[in-house]
Structure formats: C-alpha cells, structure tokens
Design an enzyme around this catalytic site. Structure first.
Site, PDB file in Angstrom:
ATOM      1  N   ASN A  82       3.577  29.791  13.455  1.00  0.00           N
ATOM      2  CA  ASN A  82       3.541  29.255  12.105  1.00  0.00           C
ATOM      3  C   ASN A  82       1.935  29.055  11.839  1.00  0.00           C
ATOM      4  O   ASN A  82       1.065  28.271  12.651  1.00  0.00           O
ATOM      5  CB  ASN A  82       4.335  28.106  11.852  1.00  0.00           C
ATOM      6  CG  ASN A  82       5.866  28.871  11.697  1.00  0.00           C
ATOM      7  OD1 ASN A  82       6.044  30.026  11.371  1.00  0.00           O
ATOM      8  ND2 ASN A  82       6.497  27.823  12.177  1.00  0.00           N
ATOM      9  N   HIS A  83       1.465  29.343  10.596  1.00  0.00           N
ATOM     10  CA  HIS A  83       0.133  29.112   9.917  1.00  0.00           C
ATOM     11  C   HIS A  83       0.502  28.124   8.975  1.00  0.00           C
ATOM     12  O   HIS A  83       1.375  28.350   8.153  1.00  0.00           O
ATOM     13  CB  HIS A  83      -0.624  30.316   9.809  1.00  0.00           C
ATOM     14  CG  HIS A  83      -1.056  31.220  10.966  1.00  0.00           C
ATOM     15  ND1 HIS A  83      -2.185  32.125  11.148  1.00  0.00           N
ATOM     16  CD2 HIS A  83      -0.377  31.249  12.288  1.00  0.00           C
ATOM     17  CE1 HIS A  83      -2.291  32.708  12.061  1.00  0.00           C
ATOM     18  NE2 HIS A  83      -1.337  32.373  12.862  1.00  0.00           N
ATOM     19  N   LYS A  84      -0.600  27.582   8.661  1.00  0.00           N
ATOM     20  CA  LYS A  84      -0.678  26.707   7.222  1.00  0.00           C
ATOM     21  C   LYS A  84      -0.737  27.624   6.142  1.00  0.00           C
ATOM     22  O   LYS A  84      -1.247  28.862   6.130  1.00  0.00           O
ATOM     23  CB  LYS A  84      -1.774  25.729   7.194  1.00  0.00           C
ATOM     24  CG  LYS A  84      -1.881  24.950   5.997  1.00  0.00           C
ATOM     25  CD  LYS A  84      -2.961  24.107   6.206  1.00  0.00           C
ATOM     26  CE  LYS A  84      -3.309  23.214   4.869  1.00  0.00           C
ATOM     27  NZ  LYS A  84      -4.445  22.403   4.979  1.00  0.00           N
ATOM     28  N   THR A  90      -4.613  31.801   5.505  1.00  0.00           N
ATOM     29  CA  THR A  90      -3.584  31.473   6.256  1.00  0.00           C
ATOM     30  C   THR A  90      -4.342  31.702   7.795  1.00  0.00           C
ATOM     31  O   THR A  90      -3.824  31.396   8.727  1.00  0.00           O
ATOM     32  CB  THR A  90      -2.547  32.211   6.443  1.00  0.00           C
ATOM     33  OG1 THR A  90      -2.977  33.775   6.280  1.00  0.00           O
ATOM     34  CG2 THR A  90      -1.639  32.008   5.046  1.00  0.00           C
TER      35      THR A  90
END
Length: 212
Positions: A82-84, A90
């Site tokens: 997962n990325h922010k 992102t």
C-alpha cells in the site's frame, strides 16, 4: 490406515510438485494448517515467493486453514504494497532517502487492511490473487485468475476481476451445519472413518458422527 502424515513434505510418492504447505514455510507471519497443499510443477517451495510485499515490520499475517488446495502461482498481496493515498502523489519518496525520508508517513497514514485469512477446506484456482486483509470463508472456491478484493462468504463460489459471488455451494442451513460441525478439526482417525460422508455430502451421517 488413519490418513497421511501432515508433516510429510511430499505426501504423493513420485509427484513432488504437491507438498503439504506448512512444511515449506519459514516466515513467522505465515501460518498454515495441516493437510493444506500447494501444487506447483516448479516445486512447492516456491509458494512463499508468491506472498508479496510481506514486510516483517508491518506485522500483518497470512493465515491459511486446514485442508486447503492451492494451485500454482496463487498470489497474496500483503499490506506492504500500500501507498499513501491522501497526498497529490502516491509515489513513495521516503523509501529512497537522500533527504526524501523527511516525508515518511506517520503511523496510520498508510492504508492497512489487517491480516489475510483463508478458512478451512478452501480451493484456490490457478493464478488467483488475494488482496490485503481479505477473509475467505471455509468451504469457498475461488476461480482461476480471480482477483479477490472483498471478503468471501463460506461455501460460496467466486470468480472474476474483481471477484464476485457466482453462486452458493449449498443452502444456508447446510452451510451453518457444516460450519458448526467443523469436521476439519476432527482427529485424522475420525476423518478417515467418515470420509464417505464428507466427500458424498451426507449431512445426516456427518452430523451423527459428530456425536461419536
């Protein structure tokens, strides 16, 4: 005989591509139950390489129950992928350092879906992909090349991208009875005695066996 030995890495003589999976796991964050197997012509030891972005510092677990059948190149995407999402980009600038680490996400800023949990007696077809935090109910079937993004009800058949329920395997009352019976937790001896009822869908006989 009271069934095969779940600690045998190669339970099918002359067919080493099938292995009881728990015997190939080295990660403390992957937990696999007895008799679950992985079938891969290149060797069952490849399984762990298909658990992707599974970083120990994140701490999420992949938990797989007993008596599951997992086909070649099934992939589990874990929370480390997962990325922010809240910023304009992102891109994970922080992982490359050299001054970019100052935008390291704070705790809770990265999406986190929790542990990925596969129930008992689940059949996962060739090249299916299971996304982070998904819970798959016992007795479910996941079609080949499916991408599973949502929880899967027990004893349902799902397929597609994103995977959707195609149909339930049994009526609700039967499903509830099977989950209550939890035959996968019986001893190997008891399972062996009642194999005909298990594979023959004889709920009456299986329920009677529960009392013995």
């Amino acid at each position: 005989m009271n069934g095969p030995d779940p600690n045998n890495r190669a339970p099918m003589a002359g067919f080493p591509q099938v292995g009881y999976l728990k015997n190939f796991i080295t990660s403390e964050n992957i937990i696999v139950g007895d008799y679950t197997y992985y079938d891969d012509p290149e060797g069952p030891e490849r399984f762990q390489g298909n658990v992707l972005y599974h970083f120990p510092f994140i701490g999420d677990k992949l938990v797989i129950g007993k008596f599951c059948a997992i086909a070649k190149d099934v992939k589990f995407i874990m929370n480390g992928a997962n990325h922010k999402l809240s910023g304009f980009s992102t891109y994970p600038f922080q992982i490359f350092g050299n001054g970019w680490q100052r935008v390291m996400p704070e705790a809770g800023e990265l999406p986190y879906k929790g542990d990925t949990e596969i129930g008992h007696d689940v059949w996962i077809g060739y090249e299916a992909t299971i996304m982070p935090g998904v819970k798959v109910g016992s007795g479910a079937i996941i079609a080949s090349k499916s991408v599973v993004v949502d929880d899967v009800p027990p004893y349902s058949i799902v397929g597609g991208n994103p995977a959707r329920v195609i149909k339930p395997r049994f009526d609700e009352a039967t499903v509830n009875t099977l989950l209550a019976l939890a035959w996968w937790d019986w001893s190997a001896e008891k399972i062996t005695r009642n194999l005909a009822a298990i594979v023959g869908a004889d709920l009456v006989a299986l329920s009677a066996a529960q009392e013995l």
